[in-house]
Design a protein around this motif. Structure first.
Motif, PDB file in Angstrom:
ATOM      1  N   THR A  10     -31.772   7.958  22.608  1.00 54.31           N
ATOM      2  CA  THR A  10     -30.990   8.718  22.165  1.00 54.31           C
ATOM      3  C   THR A  10     -30.876   8.637  20.788  1.00 54.31           C
ATOM      4  O   THR A  10     -31.371   7.632  20.090  1.00 54.31           O
ATOM      5  CB  THR A  10     -29.448   8.614  22.806  1.00 54.31           C
ATOM      6  OG1 THR A  10     -28.924   7.167  22.162  1.00 54.31           O
ATOM      7  CG2 THR A  10     -29.575   8.479  24.388  1.00 54.31           C
ATOM      8  N   ASP A  12     -28.030   9.391  17.329  1.00 56.16           N
ATOM      9  CA  ASP A  12     -26.505   9.717  16.864  1.00 56.16           C
ATOM     10  C   ASP A  12     -26.284   9.428  15.459  1.00 56.16           C
ATOM     11  O   ASP A  12     -27.229   8.945  14.796  1.00 56.16           O
ATOM     12  CB  ASP A  12     -25.709   9.080  17.975  1.00 56.16           C
ATOM     13  CG  ASP A  12     -25.461   7.427  17.805  1.00 56.16           C
ATOM     14  OD1 ASP A  12     -25.185   6.832  16.355  1.00 56.16           O
ATOM     15  OD2 ASP A  12     -26.188   6.859  18.404  1.00 56.16           O
ATOM     16  N   ASN A  13     -25.168  10.107  15.211  1.00 57.83           N
ATOM     17  CA  ASN A  13     -24.799   9.753  13.864  1.00 57.83           C
ATOM     18  C   ASN A  13     -23.535   8.677  13.823  1.00 57.83           C
ATOM     19  O   ASN A  13     -22.748   8.833  14.888  1.00 57.83           O
ATOM     20  CB  ASN A  13     -23.979  11.005  12.926  1.00 57.83           C
ATOM     21  CG  ASN A  13     -25.296  11.942  12.619  1.00 57.83           C
ATOM     22  OD1 ASN A  13     -26.437  11.466  12.242  1.00 57.83           O
ATOM     23  ND2 ASN A  13     -25.274  13.161  12.784  1.00 57.83           N
ATOM     24  N   THR A  15     -20.126   6.428  13.455  1.00 61.90           N
ATOM     25  CA  THR A  15     -18.753   6.952  12.803  1.00 61.90           C
ATOM     26  C   THR A  15     -18.085   6.013  12.113  1.00 61.90           C
ATOM     27  O   THR A  15     -17.218   6.498  11.577  1.00 61.90           O
ATOM     28  CB  THR A  15     -18.009   7.012  14.383  1.00 61.90           C
ATOM     29  OG1 THR A  15     -17.734   5.775  14.986  1.00 61.90           O
ATOM     30  CG2 THR A  15     -18.660   7.890  15.282  1.00 61.90           C
ATOM     31  N   PHE A  22     -21.031   6.234  22.805  1.00 61.30           N
ATOM     32  CA  PHE A  22     -21.946   7.363  22.573  1.00 61.30           C
ATOM     33  C   PHE A  22     -22.756   7.690  24.132  1.00 61.30           C
ATOM     34  O   PHE A  22     -22.956   6.616  24.865  1.00 61.30           O
ATOM     35  CB  PHE A  22     -23.131   6.843  21.919  1.00 61.30           C
ATOM     36  CG  PHE A  22     -22.842   6.565  20.262  1.00 61.30           C
ATOM     37  CD1 PHE A  22     -22.436   7.756  19.387  1.00 61.30           C
ATOM     38  CD2 PHE A  22     -22.230   5.276  19.775  1.00 61.30           C
ATOM     39  CE1 PHE A  22     -22.406   7.492  18.158  1.00 61.30           C
ATOM     40  CE2 PHE A  22     -22.040   5.343  18.553  1.00 61.30           C
ATOM     41  CZ  PHE A  22     -21.841   6.304  17.730  1.00 61.30           C
ATOM     42  N   ASN A 103     -27.819   7.972  10.512  1.00 62.89           N
ATOM     43  CA  ASN A 103     -28.598   8.418  11.752  1.00 62.89           C
ATOM     44  C   ASN A 103     -29.138   7.298  12.386  1.00 62.89           C
ATOM     45  O   ASN A 103     -29.762   6.438  11.820  1.00 62.89           O
ATOM     46  CB  ASN A 103     -29.563   9.231  11.132  1.00 62.89           C
ATOM     47  CG  ASN A 103     -30.369  10.034  12.398  1.00 62.89           C
ATOM     48  OD1 ASN A 103     -30.475   9.386  13.280  1.00 62.89           O
ATOM     49  ND2 ASN A 103     -30.790  11.355  12.102  1.00 62.89           N
TER      50      ASN A 103
END
Length: 170
Positions: A10, A12-13, A15, A22, A103
């Motif tokens: 996966t 994701d960015n 947080t 996630f 990222n």
């Protein structure tokens, strides 16, 4: 590797928030997670930070190790903040593992009978017999103490007997 019941990738960015959640699509709780900042090539934020289900905990603080480092496993509540579930995993707020808007790539592993096994064993090079319940084609391991990650695979030839060489992963 292919995505399937025991393996997922996966992106994701980050947080920057503690307990960030996630999603993943394993359909079962992951037993090992590797996480890396895709934007950093140096320093501590360039590490592959990893969690494994069998690492020691300190209270509710989960254990972690670094895939590309020879340091021993440790506990730190700002990396992996809670046990993962069948649909999500949780990350702490340390900037090495959850930098705001950075990222990330996540590689998640789970055991699937007859296909893959995520586990641990205790032994020494002089006394080692690991039973998988199937014939593995790839084996990756890292000591919870100090030492590099190692791997074996059938493409390069599966060792047998003493004096065989395994490949360190630096």
């Amino acid at each position: 590797f292919k995505r399937g019941p025991g393996f997922d990738v996966t992106f994701d960015n980050g947080t920057g928030s503690s307990g960030a959640q996630f999603n993943h699509s394993l359909g079962r709780a992951p037993e090992m997670i590797w996480r890396k900042n895709r934007e950093s090539g140096s320093g501590t934020s360039a590490h592959w930070n990893a969690w494994h289900k069998d690492l020691p905990k300190s209270g509710s603080t989960l254990g972690y190790f670094r895939v590309n480092d020879d340091a021993a496993a440790s506990t730190y509540n700002l990396y992996f903040s809670a046990e993962p579930t069948s649909t999500v995993f949780y990350i702490g707020n340390d900037s090495d593992i959850n930098g705001s808007t950075k990222n990330y790539i996540n590689i998640l592993f789970a055991s699937v009978a007859g296909i893959s096994k995520v586990g641990t064993w205790t032994g020494t090079a002089a006394s080692l017999n690991v039973t998988f319940g199937f014939q593995p084609r790839f084996l990756w391991w890292k000591s919870v103490g100090t030492g590099n990650c190692m791997m074996l695979d059938t493409t390069r030839g599966w060792p047998s007997g003493t004096g065989d060489v395994v490949l360190p992963i630096d």
